[in-house]
Scaffold this active site. Sequence first.
Site, PDB file in Angstrom:
ATOM      1  N   ARG A   1       0.496  -8.451  13.845  1.00  0.00           N
ATOM      2  CA  ARG A   1      -0.135  -7.552  12.871  1.00  0.00           C
ATOM      3  C   ARG A   1      -0.985  -8.334  11.865  1.00  0.00           C
ATOM      4  NH1 ARG A   1       4.961  -4.927  10.659  1.00  0.00           N
ATOM      5  NH2 ARG A   1       3.621  -3.792   9.215  1.00  0.00           N
TER       6      ARG A   1
ATOM      7  N   ARG B   1      11.992  -5.407   4.624  1.00  0.00           N
ATOM      8  CA  ARG B   1      11.760  -3.987   4.317  1.00  0.00           C
ATOM      9  C   ARG B   1      12.768  -3.099   5.051  1.00  0.00           C
ATOM     10  NH1 ARG B   1       5.970  -1.680   5.247  1.00  0.00           N
ATOM     11  NH2 ARG B   1       6.287  -2.641   7.284  1.00  0.00           N
TER      12      ARG B   1
ATOM     13  N   ARG C   1      11.821  -0.912  10.520  1.00  0.00           N
ATOM     14  CA  ARG C   1      10.737  -0.485  11.406  1.00  0.00           C
ATOM     15  C   ARG C   1      10.670  -1.386  12.632  1.00  0.00           C
ATOM     16  NH1 ARG C   1       5.381   0.568   7.825  1.00  0.00           N
ATOM     17  NH2 ARG C   1       4.489  -0.612   9.540  1.00  0.00           N
TER      18      ARG C   1
ATOM     19  N   LYS D   1       0.833  -1.215   0.000  1.00  0.00           N
ATOM     20  CA  LYS D   1       0.000   0.000   0.000  1.00  0.00           C
ATOM     21  C   LYS D   1       0.866   1.263   0.000  1.00  0.00           C
ATOM     22  CE  LYS D   1      -1.875  -1.062   3.990  1.00  0.00           C
ATOM     23  NZ  LYS D   1      -1.084  -2.268   4.302  1.00  0.00           N
TER      24      LYS D   1
ATOM     25  N   ARG E   1      -9.161   0.818   9.186  1.00  0.00           N
ATOM     26  CA  ARG E   1      -8.844  -0.603   9.360  1.00  0.00           C
ATOM     27  C   ARG E   1      -9.640  -1.262  10.473  1.00  0.00           C
ATOM     28  NH1 ARG E   1      -2.755   0.460   8.972  1.00  0.00           N
ATOM     29  NH2 ARG E   1      -2.062  -1.387  10.057  1.00  0.00           N
TER      30      ARG E   1
HETATM   31  P1  AP5 Z   1       4.958  -1.537   1.777  1.00  0.00           P
HETATM   32  O1  AP5 Z   1       4.562  -0.756   0.576  1.00  0.00           O
HETATM   33  O2  AP5 Z   1       5.741  -0.846   2.839  1.00  0.00           O
HETATM   34  O3  AP5 Z   1       3.669  -2.288   2.396  1.00  0.00           O
HETATM   35  P2  AP5 Z   1       2.416  -1.720   3.185  1.00  0.00           P
HETATM   36  O4  AP5 Z   1       1.201  -2.359   2.596  1.00  0.00           O
HETATM   37  O5  AP5 Z   1       2.452  -0.236   3.236  1.00  0.00           O
HETATM   38  O6  AP5 Z   1       2.676  -2.383   4.595  1.00  0.00           O
HETATM   39  P3  AP5 Z   1       2.752  -1.740   6.051  1.00  0.00           P
HETATM   40  O7  AP5 Z   1       3.547  -2.684   6.884  1.00  0.00           O
HETATM   41  O8  AP5 Z   1       3.193  -0.305   6.011  1.00  0.00           O
HETATM   42  O9  AP5 Z   1       1.278  -1.792   6.453  1.00  0.00           O
HETATM   43  P4  AP5 Z   1       0.741  -1.749   7.852  1.00  0.00           P
HETATM   44  O10 AP5 Z   1      -0.673  -1.560   7.505  1.00  0.00           O
HETATM   45  O11 AP5 Z   1       1.068  -2.886   8.724  1.00  0.00           O
HETATM   46  O12 AP5 Z   1       1.552  -0.537   8.546  1.00  0.00           O
HETATM   47  P5  AP5 Z   1       1.129   0.964   8.838  1.00  0.00           P
HETATM   48  O13 AP5 Z   1       2.354   1.773   8.722  1.00  0.00           O
HETATM   49  O14 AP5 Z   1      -0.085   1.338   8.102  1.00  0.00           O
HETATM   50  O15 AP5 Z   1       5.775  -2.822   1.258  1.00  0.00           O
HETATM   51  C1  AP5 Z   1       6.324  -3.750   2.169  1.00  0.00           C
HETATM   52  C2  AP5 Z   1       7.645  -4.294   1.600  1.00  0.00           C
HETATM   53  O16 AP5 Z   1       7.355  -5.056   0.427  1.00  0.00           O
HETATM   54  C3  AP5 Z   1       8.639  -3.202   1.178  1.00  0.00           C
HETATM   55  O17 AP5 Z   1       9.947  -3.618   1.487  1.00  0.00           O
HETATM   56  C4  AP5 Z   1       8.461  -3.104  -0.342  1.00  0.00           C
HETATM   57  O18 AP5 Z   1       9.656  -2.703  -0.995  1.00  0.00           O
HETATM   58  C5  AP5 Z   1       8.056  -4.523  -0.706  1.00  0.00           C
HETATM   59  N1  AP5 Z   1       7.122  -4.568  -1.827  1.00  0.00           N
HETATM   60  C6  AP5 Z   1       6.108  -3.687  -2.086  1.00  0.00           C
HETATM   61  N2  AP5 Z   1       5.454  -4.046  -3.215  1.00  0.00           N
HETATM   62  C7  AP5 Z   1       6.068  -5.189  -3.650  1.00  0.00           C
HETATM   63  C8  AP5 Z   1       5.841  -6.045  -4.764  1.00  0.00           C
HETATM   64  N3  AP5 Z   1       4.855  -5.801  -5.659  1.00  0.00           N
HETATM   65  N4  AP5 Z   1       6.631  -7.133  -4.900  1.00  0.00           N
HETATM   66  C9  AP5 Z   1       7.637  -7.391  -3.999  1.00  0.00           C
HETATM   67  N5  AP5 Z   1       7.898  -6.600  -2.935  1.00  0.00           N
HETATM   68  C10 AP5 Z   1       7.123  -5.517  -2.764  1.00  0.00           C
HETATM   69  O19 AP5 Z   1       0.723   0.851  10.387  1.00  0.00           O
HETATM   70  C11 AP5 Z   1       1.705   0.609  11.376  1.00  0.00           C
HETATM   71  C12 AP5 Z   1       1.035   0.586  12.741  1.00  0.00           C
HETATM   72  O20 AP5 Z   1       0.443   1.883  13.018  1.00  0.00           O
HETATM   73  C13 AP5 Z   1      -0.139  -0.399  12.903  1.00  0.00           C
HETATM   74  O21 AP5 Z   1       0.306  -1.701  13.240  1.00  0.00           O
HETATM   75  C14 AP5 Z   1      -0.932   0.276  14.033  1.00  0.00           C
HETATM   76  O22 AP5 Z   1      -0.309   0.051  15.291  1.00  0.00           O
HETATM   77  C15 AP5 Z   1      -0.801   1.745  13.692  1.00  0.00           C
HETATM   78  N6  AP5 Z   1      -1.866   2.203  12.807  1.00  0.00           N
HETATM   79  C16 AP5 Z   1      -1.720   2.708  11.545  1.00  0.00           C
HETATM   80  N7  AP5 Z   1      -2.918   2.998  11.019  1.00  0.00           N
HETATM   81  C17 AP5 Z   1      -3.830   2.677  11.961  1.00  0.00           C
HETATM   82  C18 AP5 Z   1      -5.264   2.722  11.995  1.00  0.00           C
HETATM   83  N8  AP5 Z   1      -5.964   3.163  10.931  1.00  0.00           N
HETATM   84  N9  AP5 Z   1      -5.888   2.281  13.114  1.00  0.00           N
HETATM   85  C19 AP5 Z   1      -5.197   1.853  14.190  1.00  0.00           C
HETATM   86  N10 AP5 Z   1      -3.851   1.770  14.215  1.00  0.00           N
HETATM   87  C20 AP5 Z   1      -3.174   2.179  13.101  1.00  0.00           C
HETATM   88 MG    MG Z   2       2.753   1.189   4.756  1.00  0.00          MG
END
Ligand code: AP5
Ligand code: MG
Length: 218
Positions: free
Chosen positions: A176, A132, A165, A19, A94
């Site tokens: 997660r 990552r 991270r 994403k 989410r």
């Molecule tokens: P990446 O693009 O970073 O993936 P992502 O979908 O953004 O994954 P996240 O881990 O950021 O999602 P998340 O939802 O757990 O974390 P968030 O920061 O939102 O890609 C991942 C890896 O894969 C990278 O190395 C990339 O290079 C590689 N890649 C990408 N595309 C690829 C492809 N096509 N092929 C191969 N490799 C690929 O949330 C973090 C924390 O914040 C949560 O756990 C929670 O505690 C809190 N939080 C955030 N939002 C909320 C909310 N709305 N409600 C409550 N808590 C929240």
């Molecule tokens: Mg992300």
Amino acid sequence: MATALQARCVFLGAPGAGKGTQAKKVADGAALAHISTGDMLRQEVAAGTALGRQARTFMDAGKLVPDDVIIGMVRARIQQPDAKTAWILDGFPRTLPQAEALDRSLTGATALTHVIYFAVPEAALVGRLSGRRTCSKCGAIWHVEHKPTRRAGICDACGGELAQRSDDRPEAIGKRLEVYRSQTAPLLAYYRDRRVLREVDADRSPEIVYQELLKLMQ
Ligand code: AP5
Ligand code: MG
């Protein structure tokens, strides 16, 4: 270079589905605000604010930050001048209460135009998350195998230092994924019922996924 899009779009998918990678690229190319709740929370943590201190314990454990905190943060963000008409929400909503709160705050001309589900088999997610690396200066997202930098540990885009991270450790990754299955996956049915859900097969190269997203978001 993509043309400007008038989209108000949610990117929905499991941790590691891509994403953030795609939201940055689409938003840059199409003049959309990229609103990542994870990035916003990490900025609060880095700045040592009260919100950041509260969020950190949840994030490091792989749990969700409480709905009221997140909903207030997003409401304020989508009222900023750069986010009035066109944006990508990455990582929000989410939970069902977050989705309902978003619906209540968007009406008529500001309603959602797309909800795009990034479909990736769970087996691929753990490798994506554990490999990552993120630039601590510009936020660019890299991967030790799938998207390596030219010099190990140094961002190709800005020369900043790469970091892992704190929630990409194995224990937090497992939590997660479990939280995603129980609290976020039900949003697929929520948005399917509202006939706004589209799906992209995100288990392909980032460039192919990007091209597909541009088509879906026209
Ligand atoms: P990446 O693009 O970073 O993936 P992502 O979908 O953004 O994954 P996240 O881990 O950021 O999602 P998340 O939802 O757990 O974390 P968030 O920061 O939102 O890609 C991942 C890896 O894969 C990278 O190395 C990339 O290079 C590689 N890649 C990408 N595309 C690829 C492809 N096509 N092929 C191969 N490799 C690929 O949330 C973090 C924390 O914040 C949560 O756990 C929670 O505690 C809190 N939080 C955030 N939002 C909320 C909310 N709305 N409600 C409550 N808590 C929240
Ligand atoms: Mg992300």
